[in-house]
Design a protein around this motif. Structure first.
Motif, PDB file in Angstrom:
ATOM      1  N   ALA A   1       0.769  -1.179  -0.123  1.00 40.19           N
ATOM      2  CA  ALA A   1       0.045  -0.052  -0.100  1.00 40.19           C
ATOM      3  C   ALA A   1       0.862   1.347   0.080  1.00 40.19           C
ATOM      4  O   ALA A   1       0.378   2.485  -0.298  1.00 40.19           O
ATOM      5  CB  ALA A   1      -0.847  -0.051   1.314  1.00 40.19           C
TER       6      ALA A   1
ATOM      7  N   GLU B   1      -5.747  -1.858  -3.140  1.00 38.06           N
ATOM      8  CA  GLU B   1      -7.055  -1.618  -3.001  1.00 38.06           C
ATOM      9  C   GLU B   1      -8.127  -1.936  -3.991  1.00 38.06           C
ATOM     10  O   GLU B   1      -8.887  -0.844  -4.395  1.00 38.06           O
ATOM     11  CB  GLU B   1      -7.348   0.008  -2.506  1.00 38.06           C
ATOM     12  CG  GLU B   1      -6.500   0.336  -1.085  1.00 38.06           C
ATOM     13  CD  GLU B   1      -6.603   1.772  -0.627  1.00 38.06           C
ATOM     14  OE1 GLU B   1      -7.720   2.107  -0.223  1.00 38.06           O
ATOM     15  OE2 GLU B   1      -5.677   2.385  -1.053  1.00 38.06           O
TER      16      GLU B   1
ATOM     17  N   GLY C   1      -3.267  -4.573  -0.996  1.00 44.55           N
ATOM     18  CA  GLY C   1      -2.495  -3.542  -0.971  1.00 44.55           C
ATOM     19  C   GLY C   1      -2.662  -2.554  -2.115  1.00 44.55           C
ATOM     20  O   GLY C   1      -2.350  -1.299  -1.942  1.00 44.55           O
TER      21      GLY C   1
END
Length: 389
Positions: free
Chosen positions: A47, A115, A113
């Motif tokens: 992320a 999204e 990670g």
């Protein structure tokens, strides 16, 4: 697994069902080993670095590489196990290994990670629904037991293979690299160590029990353990709701954090007591309804293990609503590592002599130990007036 348990416990012979329960417990352990803490570390790190293509490639390559290496390392270990223990038939052990590594190779962490979890979640839910349907449709006798494993291998294997193809085409051209894999291990080692050690008295406890007990007894104990664990898991959503609020309150004031902890302790304690009492008095009835009349003894296991609900509820309040938000997670980690080691030693000592009763005590004792240790620490901490500012 709990959704298909009432059906399979009736379809399979008791000895076979005990072997399936042991195999499913081993699957959970293999999955945890193959994952090696990478899912938690990688999803969080991804992320942060997802805009840097080179870093993304190194991370993805490292995760896939170390998981692949662990899959290979497990093969000789399971071969040795099959030579010294015959509780799980060799063919079932092969299916167990394949199911475990398939689940361990999940790509969930990647889409978390980035999204981009929505589509993947829908796909995984659909695959698991297909799996459940295939079990109910095709498993009709002992000879169909392989379908319980093979169907999950095929369905999840196809989903994750397509996911890796998607990652390769649309995100990064990952490669197999030992050096990248070792980089990931250095970051995920702490998480992996804690997860694997504490799994001794959670995910892996039934499998460890199967090393010392007859398959028939594994089925009797495993039924009760599975229902109790599923009930405990229902606290998860409560933690997701209340834990962030507790963290916010503690960040504002230690005094308010302590007051909030007392409220949470009362709430979790009452909830745990109510569920414990309910399971204790209805254990026999639940066992016959869920597992069938031939597993009436599982009702005794449910009744005896019901105290875990209260113990876990209290410990959950102390960890999620005091120790973690107050920055004392190290204490929690040390306590649960010791509790897990106590569980493993207790199983080895008590099960050979006391059977199912010994296993019940081996699971309860670590939770009591954790409760006492954390209570003593919190009491001493309180006397230092930590919550007076």
């Amino acid at each position: 697994m709990l959704l298909i348990t009432p059906y399979l416990s009736r379809v399979f012979d008791q000895n076979l069902w005990g072997k399936v329960i042991a195999a499913q417990a081993l699957i959970g352990w293999i999955t945890l080993i193959v994952d090696f803490g990478t899912s938690i570390f990688a999803s969080n790190y991804l992320a942060v670095i997802r805009e840097n293509k080179n870093d993304v490639k190194r991370l993805v390559s490292g995760v896939i590489s170390i998981k692949s290496l662990i899959c290979l390392i497990l093969i000789p270990i399971l071969i040795v196990y099959s030579m010294f223990d015959s509780k799980i038939p060799k063919l079932m052990l092969i299916y167990t290994y394949l199911t475990g590594i398939t689940q361990g190779m999940s790509t969930l962490w990647f889409f978390q990670g980035f999204e981009r979890l929505e589509k993947f979640s829908y796909a995984e839910i659909s695959v698991r629904i297909i799996y459940l349907a295939s079990v109910f449709i095709f498993v009709k006798s002992d000879s169909d037991s392989y379908i319980v494993f093979l169907s999950l291998i095929i369905n999840l294997g196809l989903l994750y293979t397509l996911s890796y193809v998607n990652i390769w085409r649309n995100y990064t051209r990952f490669t197999l690299s030992i050096s990248y894999g070792l980089e990931v291990v250095k970051q995920s080692y702490t998480i992996a160590s804690f997860s694997l050690i504490t799994s001794i008295y959670s995910i892996a406890s039934v499998f460890i029990y199967s090393l010392f007990a007859a398959s028939f007894n594994v089925s009797l104990y495993g039924n009760g353990d599975r229902l109790i664990r599923a009930t405990i898991a229902m606290m998860g959503p409560l933690n997701q709701i209340f834990a962030p609020k507790s963290a916010i309150i503690f960040s504002r004031s230690n005094i308010e954090g302590w007051r909030n902890f007392k409220r949470m302790l009362l709430f979790y304690g009452l909830l745990g007591a109510i569920v414990t009492i309910g399971l204790y008095f209805s254990g026999s009835f639940i066992a016959e309804v869920v597992f069938g009349s031939k597993y009436a003894y599982s009702g005794n296991v449910i009744r005896n293990l019901s105290i875990l609900l209260f113990l876990v509820a209290i410990n959950t309040a102390m960890t999620y609503h005091l120790l973690i938000p107050a920055g004392q997670s190290v204490v929690m980690n040390k306590v649960y590592i010791l509790a897990s080691l106590i569980c493993g030693i207790s199983i080895c000592i008590m099960v050979p002599s006391y059977g199912i009763t010994g296993m019940v005590f081996s699971v309860i004792i670590p939770e009591v130990f954790a409760l006492l240790c954390m209570s003593v620490f919190i009491f001493k901490w309180r006397r230092l007036n930590v919550f007076s500012v």
